[in-house]
Design a protein around this motif. Sequence first.
Motif, PDB file in Angstrom:
ATOM      1  N   CYS A 119      15.299  28.039  33.388  1.00  0.00           N
ATOM      2  CA  CYS A 119      13.773  28.696  33.834  1.00  0.00           C
ATOM      3  C   CYS A 119      13.369  28.160  34.878  1.00  0.00           C
ATOM      4  CB  CYS A 119      13.125  28.596  32.478  1.00  0.00           C
ATOM      5  SG  CYS A 119      13.784  29.368  30.872  1.00  0.00           S
ATOM      6  N   ASP A 120      14.054  27.050  35.358  1.00  0.00           N
ATOM      7  CA  ASP A 120      13.189  26.491  36.602  1.00  0.00           C
ATOM      8  C   ASP A 120      13.410  27.079  37.800  1.00  0.00           C
ATOM      9  OD1 ASP A 120      12.754  24.106  35.004  1.00  0.00           O
ATOM     10  OD2 ASP A 120      14.603  23.017  35.836  1.00  0.00           O
ATOM     11  N   VAL A 121      14.275  28.062  37.951  1.00  0.00           N
ATOM     12  CA  VAL A 121      14.737  28.913  39.217  1.00  0.00           C
ATOM     13  C   VAL A 121      13.467  29.908  39.404  1.00  0.00           C
ATOM     14  CG1 VAL A 121      16.165  30.405  40.307  1.00  0.00           C
ATOM     15  CG2 VAL A 121      17.151  28.491  38.807  1.00  0.00           C
ATOM     16  N   GLU A 122      13.108  29.883  40.526  1.00  0.00           N
ATOM     17  CA  GLU A 122      11.931  30.969  40.783  1.00  0.00           C
ATOM     18  C   GLU A 122      12.220  32.531  40.373  1.00  0.00           C
ATOM     19  OE1 GLU A 122       8.967  32.458  44.524  1.00  0.00           O
ATOM     20  OE2 GLU A 122      10.458  30.826  44.811  1.00  0.00           O
ATOM     21  N   GLY A 123      11.503  32.938  39.457  1.00  0.00           N
ATOM     22  CA  GLY A 123      11.426  34.335  39.443  1.00  0.00           C
ATOM     23  C   GLY A 123      12.182  34.557  38.041  1.00  0.00           C
ATOM     24  N   ALA A 124      12.827  33.336  37.337  1.00  0.00           N
ATOM     25  CA  ALA A 124      13.468  33.313  36.091  1.00  0.00           C
ATOM     26  C   ALA A 124      12.846  33.953  34.872  1.00  0.00           C
ATOM     27  CB  ALA A 124      14.357  32.281  35.943  1.00  0.00           C
ATOM     28  N   GLU A 125      13.139  34.382  33.873  1.00  0.00           N
ATOM     29  CA  GLU A 125      12.433  34.540  32.676  1.00  0.00           C
ATOM     30  C   GLU A 125      12.270  33.306  32.014  1.00  0.00           C
ATOM     31  OE1 GLU A 125      13.124  36.734  28.353  1.00  0.00           O
ATOM     32  OE2 GLU A 125      14.491  36.822  29.877  1.00  0.00           O
ATOM     33  N   VAL A 126      10.999  32.919  31.563  1.00  0.00           N
ATOM     34  CA  VAL A 126      10.672  31.772  30.853  1.00  0.00           C
ATOM     35  C   VAL A 126      11.484  31.779  29.299  1.00  0.00           C
ATOM     36  CG1 VAL A 126       9.135  30.048  30.114  1.00  0.00           C
ATOM     37  CG2 VAL A 126       9.017  31.086  32.141  1.00  0.00           C
ATOM     38  N   LYS A 127      12.205  31.307  28.788  1.00  0.00           N
ATOM     39  CA  LYS A 127      12.593  31.459  27.544  1.00  0.00           C
ATOM     40  C   LYS A 127      12.163  29.892  26.779  1.00  0.00           C
ATOM     41  CE  LYS A 127      16.852  34.002  28.633  1.00  0.00           C
ATOM     42  NZ  LYS A 127      18.006  33.962  28.577  1.00  0.00           N
ATOM     43  N   HIS A 128      11.558  30.274  25.812  1.00  0.00           N
ATOM     44  CA  HIS A 128      11.130  29.067  24.951  1.00  0.00           C
ATOM     45  C   HIS A 128      12.096  28.992  23.561  1.00  0.00           C
ATOM     46  CE1 HIS A 128       7.360  28.332  26.955  1.00  0.00           C
ATOM     47  NE2 HIS A 128       7.220  29.650  26.948  1.00  0.00           N
ATOM     48  N   ILE A 129      13.157  28.333  23.899  1.00  0.00           N
ATOM     49  CA  ILE A 129      14.260  28.562  22.806  1.00  0.00           C
ATOM     50  C   ILE A 129      13.953  27.498  21.624  1.00  0.00           C
ATOM     51  CG2 ILE A 129      16.186  28.919  24.291  1.00  0.00           C
ATOM     52  CD1 ILE A 129      16.582  25.836  24.266  1.00  0.00           C
ATOM     53  N   ASP A 130      14.282  27.960  20.595  1.00  0.00           N
ATOM     54  CA  ASP A 130      14.261  27.133  19.258  1.00  0.00           C
ATOM     55  C   ASP A 130      15.439  26.034  19.216  1.00  0.00           C
ATOM     56  OD1 ASP A 130      14.247  25.959  16.821  1.00  0.00           O
ATOM     57  OD2 ASP A 130      14.468  27.833  15.404  1.00  0.00           O
ATOM     58  N   PHE A 131      14.989  24.883  19.220  1.00  0.00           N
ATOM     59  CA  PHE A 131      15.709  23.805  19.324  1.00  0.00           C
ATOM     60  C   PHE A 131      15.761  22.913  18.148  1.00  0.00           C
ATOM     61  CE2 PHE A 131      17.828  20.378  22.497  1.00  0.00           C
ATOM     62  CZ  PHE A 131      18.917  20.868  22.542  1.00  0.00           C
ATOM     63  N   SER A 132      15.413  23.178  17.031  1.00  0.00           N
ATOM     64  CA  SER A 132      15.128  22.413  16.134  1.00  0.00           C
ATOM     65  C   SER A 132      16.475  21.815  15.612  1.00  0.00           C
ATOM     66  CB  SER A 132      14.326  23.336  14.867  1.00  0.00           C
ATOM     67  OG  SER A 132      13.259  24.018  15.175  1.00  0.00           O
ATOM     68  N   GLU A 133      17.431  22.615  15.591  1.00  0.00           N
ATOM     69  CA  GLU A 133      18.887  22.145  15.400  1.00  0.00           C
ATOM     70  C   GLU A 133      19.668  22.362  16.563  1.00  0.00           C
ATOM     71  OE1 GLU A 133      19.503  20.943  12.356  1.00  0.00           O
ATOM     72  OE2 GLU A 133      17.620  21.432  11.649  1.00  0.00           O
ATOM     73  N   PRO A 134      19.915  21.131  17.455  1.00  0.00           N
ATOM     74  CA  PRO A 134      20.592  21.340  18.738  1.00  0.00           C
ATOM     75  C   PRO A 134      21.868  21.595  18.804  1.00  0.00           C
ATOM     76  CG  PRO A 134      20.031  19.037  18.054  1.00  0.00           C
ATOM     77  CD  PRO A 134      19.311  19.803  17.090  1.00  0.00           C
ATOM     78  N   TYR A 135      22.717  21.308  17.696  1.00  0.00           N
ATOM     79  CA  TYR A 135      23.920  21.798  17.662  1.00  0.00           C
ATOM     80  C   TYR A 135      24.180  23.089  16.797  1.00  0.00           C
ATOM     81  CZ  TYR A 135      24.078  17.140  19.645  1.00  0.00           C
ATOM     82  OH  TYR A 135      23.862  16.109  20.295  1.00  0.00           O
ATOM     83  N   THR A 136      25.152  23.813  17.054  1.00  0.00           N
ATOM     84  CA  THR A 136      25.309  25.169  16.405  1.00  0.00           C
ATOM     85  C   THR A 136      26.161  24.782  15.021  1.00  0.00           C
ATOM     86  OG1 THR A 136      25.470  26.088  18.439  1.00  0.00           O
ATOM     87  CG2 THR A 136      26.091  27.473  16.403  1.00  0.00           C
ATOM     88  N   GLU A 137      25.403  25.072  13.919  1.00  0.00           N
ATOM     89  CA  GLU A 137      26.106  24.772  12.633  1.00  0.00           C
ATOM     90  C   GLU A 137      27.371  25.391  12.439  1.00  0.00           C
ATOM     91  OE1 GLU A 137      25.858  22.179   9.194  1.00  0.00           O
ATOM     92  OE2 GLU A 137      24.748  22.196  11.318  1.00  0.00           O
ATOM     93  N   SER A 138      27.540  26.536  13.071  1.00  0.00           N
ATOM     94  CA  SER A 138      28.533  27.407  12.752  1.00  0.00           C
ATOM     95  C   SER A 138      30.023  27.009  13.402  1.00  0.00           C
ATOM     96  CB  SER A 138      28.321  29.075  13.000  1.00  0.00           C
ATOM     97  OG  SER A 138      27.960  29.003  14.238  1.00  0.00           O
ATOM     98  N   LEU A 139      29.723  25.956  14.523  1.00  0.00           N
ATOM     99  CA  LEU A 139      30.660  25.280  15.170  1.00  0.00           C
ATOM    100  C   LEU A 139      31.116  23.984  14.679  1.00  0.00           C
ATOM    101  CD1 LEU A 139      32.642  26.016  17.287  1.00  0.00           C
ATOM    102  CD2 LEU A 139      31.066  24.947  19.045  1.00  0.00           C
ATOM    103  N   ARG A 140      29.703  23.421  14.160  1.00  0.00           N
ATOM    104  CA  ARG A 140      29.885  21.999  13.638  1.00  0.00           C
ATOM    105  C   ARG A 140      30.837  21.889  12.510  1.00  0.00           C
ATOM    106  NH1 ARG A 140      26.516  19.783  10.928  1.00  0.00           N
ATOM    107  NH2 ARG A 140      27.246  17.546  11.534  1.00  0.00           N
ATOM    108  N   ARG A 141      30.638  22.967  11.517  1.00  0.00           N
ATOM    109  CA  ARG A 141      31.449  23.013  10.081  1.00  0.00           C
ATOM    110  C   ARG A 141      32.840  23.302  10.427  1.00  0.00           C
ATOM    111  NH1 ARG A 141      28.930  20.002   6.913  1.00  0.00           N
ATOM    112  NH2 ARG A 141      27.099  20.023   7.237  1.00  0.00           N
ATOM    113  N   PRO A 142      33.429  24.252  11.230  1.00  0.00           N
ATOM    114  CA  PRO A 142      34.687  24.221  11.353  1.00  0.00           C
ATOM    115  C   PRO A 142      35.230  22.957  12.177  1.00  0.00           C
ATOM    116  CG  PRO A 142      33.681  26.241  12.077  1.00  0.00           C
ATOM    117  CD  PRO A 142      32.532  25.200  11.782  1.00  0.00           C
ATOM    118  N   LEU A 143      34.508  22.260  12.916  1.00  0.00           N
ATOM    119  CA  LEU A 143      34.989  21.172  13.723  1.00  0.00           C
ATOM    120  C   LEU A 143      35.293  19.967  12.810  1.00  0.00           C
ATOM    121  CD1 LEU A 143      35.677  19.887  16.512  1.00  0.00           C
ATOM    122  CD2 LEU A 143      33.055  19.298  16.573  1.00  0.00           C
TER     123      LEU A 143
END
Length: 248
Positions: A119-143
């Motif tokens: 989002c730092d780039v001029e003209g880019a859409e500002v996205k307020h991502i949910d980062f409560s869980e920073p790692y994706t559980e659907s990938l953590r579990r198989p790992l």
Amino acid sequence: MSTIDLAVIGGSGLYKFPGLQNAERLAVDTPYGAASGDVVLGDFAGKRLAFLARHGESHTLPPHRVNYRANLWALHSLGARRVIGVNAVGGIRSDMGPRVIVVPDQLIDYTHGRATSYCDVEGAEVKHIDFSEPYTESLRRPLLAAARAAGIAVIDGGCYGATQGPRLETRAEIARMKRDGCDLVGMTGMPEAALARELTLEYACLALVANFAAGCGDEAEISIEEIFAHLAAATAEVPRILAAMLKS
């Protein structure tokens, strides 16, 4: 473009991916400058795997100079949707000593001055991502399941504290991080995880403990030679874990 089943970003000690067959190198142009190096595509465990050395194949990029935005963008543009970040770390928690492998589930960011968002780039859409869980559980579990299937001990969960580097931390800094709830300390976990989330990539961390952090072990001084010896032993298990995950 062939489907990429998994992308791997290799940290210190992992500059080439062992066992990658029919490999081809791709230099990817990105809107954010040059990535750390070529993306290497190949066949592994019957699947298509993309590999990128985070610090460059000759370890020329310190943690604060890595172009994390370009790295993630390059993998995403090639079609990767699942990314494993392999990170060398120091152990703060007593059961996270040298050669232990951890799949963390939380992190705290102590870095500064890095390009942390698309989002730092001029003209880019500002996205307020949910980062409560920073790692994706659907990938953590198989790992985690893959490591266990391969007979490799892993610790499920833990908080990764991301520091600036490239210097190691003081005893006081580690004591503060321990009070904050950190179990591991590393220098490359952020902004990589957040950028992956902005690109809606599945992202998980495979943390390889190279040493006890300052004041957490018996050593009066941390030996760089010992760090790389421990790291080499832990890194040798990575292909087995990922092979088991891709075959499952």
